[in-house]
Structures are given as structure tokens and as C-alpha cells.
Design an enzyme around this catalytic site. Structure first.
Site, PDB file in Angstrom:
ATOM      1  N   GLY A   1       5.385  -5.299  -1.791  1.00 33.64           N
ATOM      2  CA  GLY A   1       6.212  -6.394  -1.259  1.00 33.64           C
ATOM      3  C   GLY A   1       6.808  -7.197  -2.411  1.00 33.64           C
ATOM      4  O   GLY A   1       8.023  -7.486  -2.438  1.00 33.64           O
TER       5      GLY A   1
ATOM      6  N   ASP B   1      -5.325  -1.781  -3.100  1.00 37.17           N
ATOM      7  CA  ASP B   1      -5.029  -0.665  -2.192  1.00 37.17           C
ATOM      8  C   ASP B   1      -4.629   0.620  -2.916  1.00 37.17           C
ATOM      9  O   ASP B   1      -4.660   1.695  -2.321  1.00 37.17           O
ATOM     10  CB  ASP B   1      -3.890  -1.041  -1.236  1.00 37.17           C
ATOM     11  CG  ASP B   1      -4.171  -2.309  -0.454  1.00 37.17           C
ATOM     12  OD1 ASP B   1      -5.362  -2.625  -0.255  1.00 37.17           O
ATOM     13  OD2 ASP B   1      -3.208  -2.986  -0.050  1.00 37.17           O
TER      14      ASP B   1
ATOM     15  N   GLY C   1      -7.103  -1.499   2.461  1.00 35.50           N
ATOM     16  CA  GLY C   1      -6.246  -0.412   1.964  1.00 35.50           C
ATOM     17  C   GLY C   1      -4.891  -0.305   2.639  1.00 35.50           C
ATOM     18  O   GLY C   1      -4.097   0.555   2.299  1.00 35.50           O
TER      19      GLY C   1
END
Ligand code: F6P
Length: 355
Positions: free
Chosen positions: A111, A134, A177
Site C-alpha cells: 500500500g 507478511d 499474512g
């Protein structure tokens, strides 16, 4: 700037960036507070050499972080008192130019990198550093923070094993995750879990139950199931715990372990319990490997900028530090290949993936 969910090793990168920039290149360094939110609100402060001493092993981030702000979709109140979403990235660019900032080092996940790529397009000089527990950032073989999260999860599962064994229970452990099963796969293998459920390999609950039942019939009095928060049944959907409106990815996953434990208890009549490891996977001191990776990434970010390379993400590929264009990273996710060598190794030691 550190953006997105926090993770162990952020401070190690801040330290490496600041120390390299100041001591090797006599640069001035500023820290933007709370990710893109601080940039929008024009909050930043100078980082001195002594500000980053003694933070290598500290979890979290001394700059603060935020995973609910997207500069291209920022909520503002209009004249009628209604919340509307505005692209405020031009005013961020203007602010940085006024402050005579030559380059941005943005530490974050997908992001954060998607917005970083947009800022690069607007003429800012940006270098990204890949962060996330993650391990799902496209372009790099590994992100810092992942090793610590796997270590925390594997140690927790080791502890759950003794209580599962004492009570002859099926213990279902949910790990983080997002849409990738890296943490579940690695923590599951490292802890010798019996079943590993990941988003990349949709499972059938009957197969999981059959496996657990057979173990019980063979005299194995307990079973450990590690389930990624993004795991889903074949033909089913991921379990969403909430949505966060302005976040670059509004979906928050969670709750699958409870669902799986209930189904197992109902179908097999074996006693089952669920546990969600949650944010402890993001906290605490980074492992030595994450400190080393974070230091190497931070140092490389400054070296790239000094050599005139810009708008790229620092990566580790085939054990070598290099970089890829930010524009290639934006909006992509790196998931576990179904035929990866670790999946094959896990299957070879009779780990069930529920497929
Ligand atoms: O990306 C890191 C992560 O911890 C994911 O594993 C998890 O899905 C998400 O962040 C949780 O986000 P939040 O901090 O908003 O609850």
C-alpha cells in the site's frame, strides 16, 4: 518515513539510513511522523545521529506509522459538513519542495509503495525499502520483519503443543499474512505443525478432519493446525473481521481459526480450540537476520540515491541486494507458489494442506 502496519526492524532501517546519510555523506535527515498522515499534516522533525543511537534492536518505529491513510483518497469535510475524499498528494509535494527535501526514503509494504510510486510520478525522488511481516511484497525475495514474525509464531506454536498434548486437543492457530501464506507456511514447517492452511491452496474441511481423525486413530492424541488469516475453503471466501474505510486496502482478515476449530469439533467430535496470535507477530525486538537485512536495506537506499538511482525499491534477489522500479511493485502481491520447494518438503514429511 515508515508507512503501513509496523514491523520489527523499522528502527534498524531508520538508523542505517540516518547514520549512512550523516556520517558518510554529510546529509541532513528529517523524519516524517506517522507515515503519509504526517506528510499530509506537515509533521516532520530533524533526525540527528544521536536520535538513532540505541534503536537497532527496538521494535516498532520511532517515527510512528499509519495504515489508514491514502494521500490520493484523503477524507476532508466539505462546506456542507459532509465528508468527501480528495487527492491531497500535490500539497504534500509542495510542502516537501518548500522544505527543500531532495529525496524521500519510504519504508513500507505494498500500500505504501503504491503511493510512493504515485509520488515518484509527480516528480519526487523516492527510494522504497521493503517492509512487512507478511513477506508479500512483489520484487524482493524477502522483506525485513518476516523472520521475526515467523520466529514469534513458531515459538508460540511450540508452547501450544504442550497444552494441546496434555488435553489431547486439536489446536488451531491463526497467523497473519493477509492474502499470502508465507508466515503460516514457514512457522508451520518450523514448528512441525500437522496441518498448514494457506490462501494459495484452498482446503476442504473434510480432508482436514479426515487427517486429524486418522492421527487420532493411530494414537496421536493431539494435532496442531496452523491457519493463515487469508486461508479459505475450496469455493469459499476469506473470513473478513472488519473494513477500514480510508485504508489503501480496507479489508482486515481474521476469524478463520475459530471457524475451522468449530467445524473440526462438530465433524470429528474431537475437542478443538482456536488461538489468534495477532499483533504479537508484529511486536518485539527484531531477530539478528532482520537487523542485518534492515541495516543492509537502509544503507543501500542511501547509496542508490547518492549514485543517482531513483524511484526504485531496494530488494534482495538471489541473496544479492539490488533494486526494481517502484512502478512495477505498485498494486502487486507476492504469494506462495503452490509447488514451492518448502510446500513440497512439508508434504514429504506428511504435512496436510487440506487439498
Ligand atoms: O500487513 C501486516 C498486517 O499485520 C497483516 O498481516 C494484517 O492482515 C494487517 O496488517 C492488520 O492490519 P491492522 O493493523 O490494520 O489491524
Amino acid at each position: 518515513m515508515t508507512g503501513g502496519g509496523d514491523c520489527p526492524g523499522l528502527n534498524a532501517v531508520i538508523r542505517a539510513v540516518t547514520k549512512t546519510a550523516i556520517s558518510k555523506y554529510s546529509m541532513k535527515v528529517w523524519g516524517i511522523e506517522d507515515g503519509y498522515l504526517g506528510l499530509i499534516e506537515k509533521r516532520m522533525h530533524p533526525l540527528r545521529y544521536e536520535d538513532v543511537s540505541n534503536i537497532l534492536g527496538a521494535g516498532g518505529t520511532i517515527l510512528g506509522s499509519n495504515n489508514t491513510t491514502n494521500p490520493s483518497k484523503y477524507p476532508v469535510m466539505n462546506k456542507a459538513g459532509k465528508v468527501v475524499y480528495k487527492d491531497v498528494s500535490d500539497s504534500c509535494v509542495k510542502f516537501l519542495k518548500q522544505k527543500k527535501i531532495d529525496a524521500l526514503v519510504i519504508i513500507g509494504g505494498d500500500g505504501t509503495m503504491t503511493s510512493a510510486a504515485a509520488f515518484a510520478k509527480k516528480g519526487l525522488t523516492v527510494v522504497g525499502v521493503p517492509k512487512t511481516i507478511d513477506n508479500d511484497l512483489w520484487g524482493t525475495d524477502v522483506t525485513f520483519g518476516f523472520d521475526t514474525a515467523v520466529t514469534t509464531a513458531a515459538e508460540a506454536i511450540d508452547k501450544l503443543r504442550t497444552t494441546a498434548s496434555s488435553h489431547h486437543r486439536v489446536m488451531v492457530v491463526e497467523v497473519m499474512g493477509r492474502y499470502a501464506g508465507w508466515i503460516a507456511l514457514h512457522a508451520g514447517v518450523a514448528s512441525g505443525s500437522d496441518v498448514i492452511l494457506i490462501p494459495e491452496i484452498p482446503y476442504k474441511i473434510e480432508k482436514v478432519c479426515e487427517f486429524v481423525r486418522q492421527r487420532s486413530n493411530k494414537g496421536r492424541s493431539y494435532s496442531i493446525i496452523v491457519v493463515a488469516e487469508g486461508a479459505k475453503e475450496l469455493g469459499g471466501k476469506m473470513v473478513v473481521s472488519k473494513t477500514v474505510a480510508c485504508s489503501p486496502d480496507p479489508i482486515r482478515l481474521g476469524g478463520i481459526a475459530n471457524k475451522v476449530a468449530e467445524q473440526i469439533e462438530q465433524i470429528t467430535k474431537l475437542e478443538a480450540r482456536s488461538v489468534v496470535l495477532g499483533y504479537i507477530q508484529r511486536g518485539g525486538t527484531p531477530t539478528p537476520w532482520d537487523r542485518i537485512l534492515a541495516t543492509s536495506f537502509g544503507n543501500t537506499a542511501i547509496e542508490l540515491l547518492v549514485s543517482g538511482v531513483k524511484n526504485r525499491l531496494v530488494v534482495l534477489k538471489n541473496n544479492k541486494l539490488s533494486s526494481v522500479p517502484l512502478s512495477q511493485v505498485a498494486g502487486r502481491t507476492r504469494t506462495v507458489p503452490k509447488d514451492s520447494s518448502l510446500v513440497k518438503a512439508a508434504r514429504a514429511v506428511n504435512t496436510c494442506f487440506g487439498d
